[in-house]
Design a protein around this motif. Structure first.
Motif, PDB file in Angstrom:
ATOM      1  N   GLU A 205       0.835  -1.216   0.000  1.00 47.34           N
ATOM      2  CA  GLU A 205       0.000   0.000   0.000  1.00 47.34           C
ATOM      3  C   GLU A 205       0.862   1.256   0.000  1.00 47.34           C
ATOM      4  O   GLU A 205       0.531   2.257  -0.622  1.00 47.34           O
ATOM      5  CB  GLU A 205      -0.965  -0.027   1.181  1.00 47.34           C
ATOM      6  CG  GLU A 205      -2.137  -0.962   0.907  1.00 47.34           C
ATOM      7  CD  GLU A 205      -3.123  -1.083   2.067  1.00 47.34           C
ATOM      8  OE1 GLU A 205      -2.810  -0.577   3.159  1.00 47.34           O
ATOM      9  OE2 GLU A 205      -4.177  -1.706   1.851  1.00 47.34           O
ATOM     10  N   GLN A 206       1.987   1.140   0.707  1.00 45.66           N
ATOM     11  CA  GLN A 206       2.921   2.274   0.728  1.00 45.66           C
ATOM     12  C   GLN A 206       3.433   2.588  -0.688  1.00 45.66           C
ATOM     13  O   GLN A 206       3.463   3.743  -1.121  1.00 45.66           O
ATOM     14  CB  GLN A 206       4.094   1.916   1.650  1.00 45.66           C
ATOM     15  CG  GLN A 206       4.939   3.094   2.034  1.00 45.66           C
ATOM     16  CD  GLN A 206       6.226   2.626   2.714  1.00 45.66           C
ATOM     17  OE1 GLN A 206       7.310   2.950   2.247  1.00 45.66           O
ATOM     18  NE2 GLN A 206       6.096   1.880   3.803  1.00 45.66           N
ATOM     19  N   ASP A 209       0.579   4.083  -2.744  1.00 52.32           N
ATOM     20  CA  ASP A 209       0.335   5.480  -2.356  1.00 52.32           C
ATOM     21  C   ASP A 209       1.368   6.421  -2.979  1.00 52.32           C
ATOM     22  O   ASP A 209       1.041   7.503  -3.459  1.00 52.32           O
ATOM     23  CB  ASP A 209       0.379   5.619  -0.819  1.00 52.32           C
ATOM     24  CG  ASP A 209      -0.842   4.980  -0.165  1.00 52.32           C
ATOM     25  OD1 ASP A 209      -1.809   4.675  -0.917  1.00 52.32           O
ATOM     26  OD2 ASP A 209      -0.825   4.775   1.061  1.00 52.32           O
ATOM     27  N   ARG A 210       2.638   6.000  -2.939  1.00 52.54           N
ATOM     28  CA  ARG A 210       3.696   6.833  -3.514  1.00 52.54           C
ATOM     29  C   ARG A 210       3.478   7.025  -5.015  1.00 52.54           C
ATOM     30  O   ARG A 210       3.661   8.127  -5.543  1.00 52.54           O
ATOM     31  CB  ARG A 210       5.066   6.201  -3.281  1.00 52.54           C
ATOM     32  CG  ARG A 210       5.580   6.393  -1.859  1.00 52.54           C
ATOM     33  CD  ARG A 210       6.799   5.504  -1.630  1.00 52.54           C
ATOM     34  NE  ARG A 210       7.351   5.726  -0.308  1.00 52.54           N
ATOM     35  CZ  ARG A 210       8.468   6.406  -0.069  1.00 52.54           C
ATOM     36  NH1 ARG A 210       9.154   6.935  -1.062  1.00 52.54           N
ATOM     37  NH2 ARG A 210       8.900   6.554   1.158  1.00 52.54           N
TER      38      ARG A 210
END
Ligand SMILES: [Zn+2]
Length: 456
Positions: A205-206, A209-210
């Protein structure tokens, strides 16, 4: 937990009643049972187990071939038409090297997992998030030279990889939609896969998101050392046709698996079932019957029921219509296992358990039923064929170990299972009544219970 002795007391009470009612209603069944029971020679079963368990019989090995040859020869010697059905299986050796890094994320440890049947590769490319990786997610995308980031869900792992690869992606990073790791399989080998790794939800998810925030990320995926070996295992099928003019069109299957796991001689698992199949085939070889009998020993059960799936998939519509039941015997002789139980995949009674319970009540005591897969009755159940696994539960502590040897085999247990399954099968197959009607009517007076009994 309720103490077991209390459960069995309650069962015994109703059993005695049921047995009396049944015996009185069908006095001739004992005579029919005796045709089977008196012919069973438990020493035959014991000696076959002794011979088969001289070494492990891992599917696809020379030891399995030897067992297959022996089993077929035995069936032939009893006068059966036999067929050895080969089928392919894949042995997947997982990669020895798995690396994943993303530029700009320092030395983040992604702890990447891989997928069974996944392929090797060494890829560096720009990361692109494609959501769930469905056909609509990649439509119009050109992922050439890129690495696709995909979220778990909605599609199989293989479908996601095919979709990403189809749009040009060179590799796939799949992240979980729940906590924990992914221990996934692509189902079967394919030349159209690209290298794929799995990572945890938070890190995935990180990254997503980026990317959503407009960051450009370059990832490196390296997988090496994965290997697929093609192997052949075999089922052995012995068929006895019904008497001419008496053919009801029905088919009954009596099965076991002849393979064992690596390192285990498999005396109980499942030379015991295999040897009992052989003995019942011998016992019934000259009996007048109105139902086709198929005695089958399956290969590669321990690799994921591969042999029984191969056999089930080879059945024609006509055969599927005619098969009225499948009796599976797996681990039926350990002195250190629990009592006999019949497991169905859906946990419901069926004609196989009805007949088994009735035969048990007439011969040695009621047999209860429970819910469990984990053997070759599963592919048949999935085709809607009534089927059940006959097994002693809980299983002995050394199952799947080098200690599964002949000295732990109980003649009494073998005798009991051979009698019950033999009598149950004969109740369908014998000539005296329209078979299925008889099979439906006869077991009714016997009470038998559902048990939450664990296998181990
Ligand atoms: Zn096993």
């Amino acid at each position: 937990m309720l103490r077991k002795s209390m459960v069995s007391l309650a069962v015994t009470g109703s059993l005695l009643f049921g047995m009396t009612a049944y015996a009185a209603a069908n006095p001739s069944d004992h005579a029919f049972d005796n045709k089977i029971v008196k012919r069973i020679k438990v020493d035959n079963i014991y000696k076959t187990i002794e011979l088969l368990s001289e070494e492990p019989r891992v599917a696809g090995t020379v030891a399995e071939d030897k067992a297959v040859e022996y089993i077929e020869k035995q069936f032939k010697s009893f006068g059966y038409d036999t067929r050895v059905q080969p089928f392919e299986m894949f042995q997947y050796n997982p990669p020895t090297t798995v690396e994943l890094s993303v530029d700009g994320l320092g030395d983040t440890d992604f702890a990447p997992d891989t997928f069974t049947y996944g392929v090797n590769g060494d890829v560096t490319g720009q990361l692109v998030y494609i959501g769930l990786g469905g056909p609509e997610d990649v439509e119009g995308l050109d992922l050439s030279g890129k690495i696709a980031l995909v979220k778990r869900g909605s599609y199989t792992f293989a479908e996601k990889i095919f979709n990403a690869a189809g749009a040009g992606a060179e590799a796939v990073i799949l992240f979980n939609n729940t906590s924990g790791g992914i221990n996934g399989t692509l189902g079967e080998p394919s030349d159209d896969y690209v290298p794929a790794v799995a990572i945890g939800r938070d890190l995935g998810e990180q990254l997503a998101d980026r990317l959503a925030a407009g960051e450009e990320l370059t990832a490196h995926v390296k997988i090496a050392g994965a290997k697929v070996e093609r192997q052949t295992s075999h089922n052995v099928i012995a068929t006895k046709k019904p008497n001419r003019n008496k053919d009801t069109g029905q088919i009954v299957i009596v099965g076991a698996h002849h393979d064992s796991v690596e390192g285990a001689p498999g005396a109980n698992d499942d030379a015991s079932g295999t040897a009992t199949v052989l003995e019942l085939a011998r016992v019934m070889s000259n009996m007048p019957i109105d139902t086709e009998l198929r005695f089958i020993t399956f290969g590669a059960e321990e690799n994921g029921l591969i042999g029984s799936y191969a056999y089930a998939e080879s059945l024609t519509e006509d055969e599927l219509d005619r098969i009225v039941g499948q009796f599976q015997m797996d681990m039926v002789g350990s002195r250190d296992a629990g009592e006999l139980i019949m497991y169905t995949v859906d946990g419901e009674k069926n004609i196989v358990t009805d007949l088994g319970a009735a035969a048990g009540a007439r011969l040695s005591g009621v047999v209860n039923y429970g819910q469990e897969g984990r053997s070759d009755h599963v592919p048949f159940a999935e085709l809607g064929i009534p089927s059940a696994l006959f097994i002693h539960a809980p299983v002995e502590p050394w199952y799947h170990t080098p200690e599964d040897t002949i000295d732990k085999i109980s003649r009494e247990k073998l005798q009991q299972v051979a009698e019950i399954v033999g009598a149950a099968v004969y109740q369908i197959a014998r000539l005296d009544t329209p078979a299925l009607e008889h099979a439906r009517v006869a077991p009714k007076p016997v009470d038998y219970e559902f048990e939450e009994r664990e296998l181990e």
